[in-house]
Scaffold this active site. Structure first.
Site, PDB file in Angstrom:
ATOM      1  N   ARG A 186       0.809  -1.218   0.000  1.00 25.36           N
ATOM      2  CA  ARG A 186       0.000   0.000   0.000  1.00 25.36           C
ATOM      3  C   ARG A 186       0.847   1.276   0.000  1.00 25.36           C
ATOM      4  O   ARG A 186       0.503   2.258   0.668  1.00 25.36           O
ATOM      5  CB  ARG A 186      -0.971   0.004   1.199  1.00 25.36           C
ATOM      6  CG  ARG A 186      -1.892  -1.194   1.248  1.00 25.36           C
ATOM      7  CD  ARG A 186      -2.821  -1.255   0.031  1.00 25.36           C
ATOM      8  NE  ARG A 186      -3.669  -2.432   0.085  1.00 25.36           N
ATOM      9  CZ  ARG A 186      -3.386  -3.587  -0.521  1.00 25.36           C
ATOM     10  NH1 ARG A 186      -2.284  -3.715  -1.243  1.00 25.36           N
ATOM     11  NH2 ARG A 186      -4.206  -4.618  -0.427  1.00 25.36           N
TER      12      ARG A 186
ATOM     13  N   SER B 259     -10.824  -0.091   3.237  1.00 26.94           N
ATOM     14  CA  SER B 259     -10.074  -0.477   4.435  1.00 26.94           C
ATOM     15  C   SER B 259      -9.381   0.725   5.051  1.00 26.94           C
ATOM     16  O   SER B 259      -8.672   1.461   4.366  1.00 26.94           O
ATOM     17  CB  SER B 259      -9.038  -1.548   4.085  1.00 26.94           C
ATOM     18  OG  SER B 259      -9.664  -2.731   3.641  1.00 26.94           O
TER      19      SER B 259
ATOM     20  N   GLU C 142      -4.162   3.476   6.293  1.00 25.40           N
ATOM     21  CA  GLU C 142      -3.760   3.605   4.899  1.00 25.40           C
ATOM     22  C   GLU C 142      -4.493   4.754   4.217  1.00 25.40           C
ATOM     23  O   GLU C 142      -4.125   5.167   3.117  1.00 25.40           O
ATOM     24  CB  GLU C 142      -3.996   2.307   4.133  1.00 25.40           C
ATOM     25  CG  GLU C 142      -5.431   1.904   3.927  1.00 25.40           C
ATOM     26  CD  GLU C 142      -5.557   0.656   3.058  1.00 25.40           C
ATOM     27  OE1 GLU C 142      -6.153   0.753   1.981  1.00 25.40           O
ATOM     28  OE2 GLU C 142      -5.048  -0.417   3.454  1.00 25.40           O
TER      29      GLU C 142
END
Length: 338
Positions: A199, A248, A318
């Site tokens: 990520r 997420s 993230e």
């Protein structure tokens, strides 16, 4: 770069940008319309580029100022503070969403296939990941099916090395074209130069991914791409919530799942203002009616603190957080975490 404080600078920049073909500029644009959380403040300027020929002139115009910039795709991994962003948000429109399957039936032209025989797929930075995934399967290619379940753009996916279902952008990315909004230059970069990791990439907030080239395998007879697409879409609908969220929230710790850690710590009971942890998937935060961006970030902090207290694991966000207190952002992004 410093934040914009001089309205005359914005006025002059806006005048230059609106004069360019295929470019639209919105002053004081609500961030909620450009981000999937559907909340947050305003962009001082929101610039949309629909003409490939105007990418470099836009970059040159912005580079001649001290205006802070951020690239914006579908805003599916982005949250703007309630105070807003005092600079320029730049996004690519449908004119830069084309998908080109570059195939050489004779497999003799080195520009049409990679050295290992994979087929090249060139996609504009504004191309939606699910659309690219479906186009590659239709073309008889394999390796990008995972992207059908990710509601972002090619540009944003490169920026954060998006992934899912056991793969990510690094598995098939060959090269990208990037517009540097600080220098005004366009540059073609090989995937290996981007330092792609879980990520993350080494691209920064002044670099706009204009296009990307993927290198994919020709699907073998035992691969049913359409069935795989349906399976991924079905899994996503069954396991992930819809509505105003940004996917997420936290990256998965090595060998574990952020969602599992949050769930078993009791995190599904947490809510702040109009923001709440999803009852369907604990690593999603839903921004309900009236939720502020600060509600969302405060809830992120509470979730991270709960998991650290119960499991001894500090989760790392993230989500890109723009315009918030730097110490809060650093803490959520794992900088200086204990």
């Amino acid at each position: 770069m410093t934040a914009v404080s001089d309205g005359r600078t914005l006025d002059a920049l806006e005048a230059r940008l609106v004069a360019l073909p295929g470019v639209s500029v919105d002053r004081d644009a609500p961030a909620g319309f450009a981000c999937t959380y559907r909340t947050g403040g305003h962009f001082a300027l929101l610039v949309t580029i629909d003409d490939h020929a105007s990418v470099e002139p836009v970059a040159v115009a912005i580079a001649g100022t001290d205006v802070e910039t951020i690239p914006v795709g579908k805003g599916s991994n982005l949250l703007i503070s309630d105070a807003g962003f005092p600079g320029v948000a730049v996004r690519l429109g449908e004119g830069l969403a084309a998908i080109d399957i570059v195939r050489s039936d004779a497999a003799t032209d080195s520009t049409d296939s990679t050295e290992d025989g994979r087929v090249l797929v060139r996609a504009g930075g504004a191309a939606g990941l699910p659309i690219v995934a479906r186009a590659t399967v239709k073309a008889g290619l394999a390796g990008f099916e995972w992207a059908v379940g990710v509601p972002g753009t090619i540009g944003g996916a490169v920026f954060m090395n998006a992934g899912g279902h056991g793969s990510d952008m690094s598995a098939s990315l060959a090269e990208v074209t990037v517009a540097d909004l600080r220098s005004g230059e366009l540059d073609v970069r090989k995937a290996e130069s981007l330092d792609l990791g879980y990520r993350r990439s080494n691209l920064d907030s002044s670099e706009l991914v204009v296009s990307a080239t993927l290198a994919l395998e020709v699907a073998t007879d035992d691969v049913d791409g359409d069935a795989l697409l349906k399976e991924i879409v079905s899994w996503r609908r069954a396991n992930q919530p819809g509505g105003p969220n940004a996917g997420s929230v936290f990256t998965n710790p090595v060998g574990d799942s952020a969602g599992r850690l949050i769930d078993t710590a009791g995190g599904k009971d947490l809510a702040v203002g109009g923001a709440s942890v999803s009852s369907k998937h604990a690593n999603f935060i839903q921004a309900g009616d009236g939720a502020s961006a600060d509600d969302v970030v405060t809830l992120m902090e509470h979730v991270a603190e709960l998991v650290e207290r119960v499991h001894g694991v500090r989760l790392t966000a993230e989500t890109r957080l723009i315009g918030f207190d730097p110490e809060r952002v650093a803490r959520l992004h794992g900088e200086g975490a204990t």
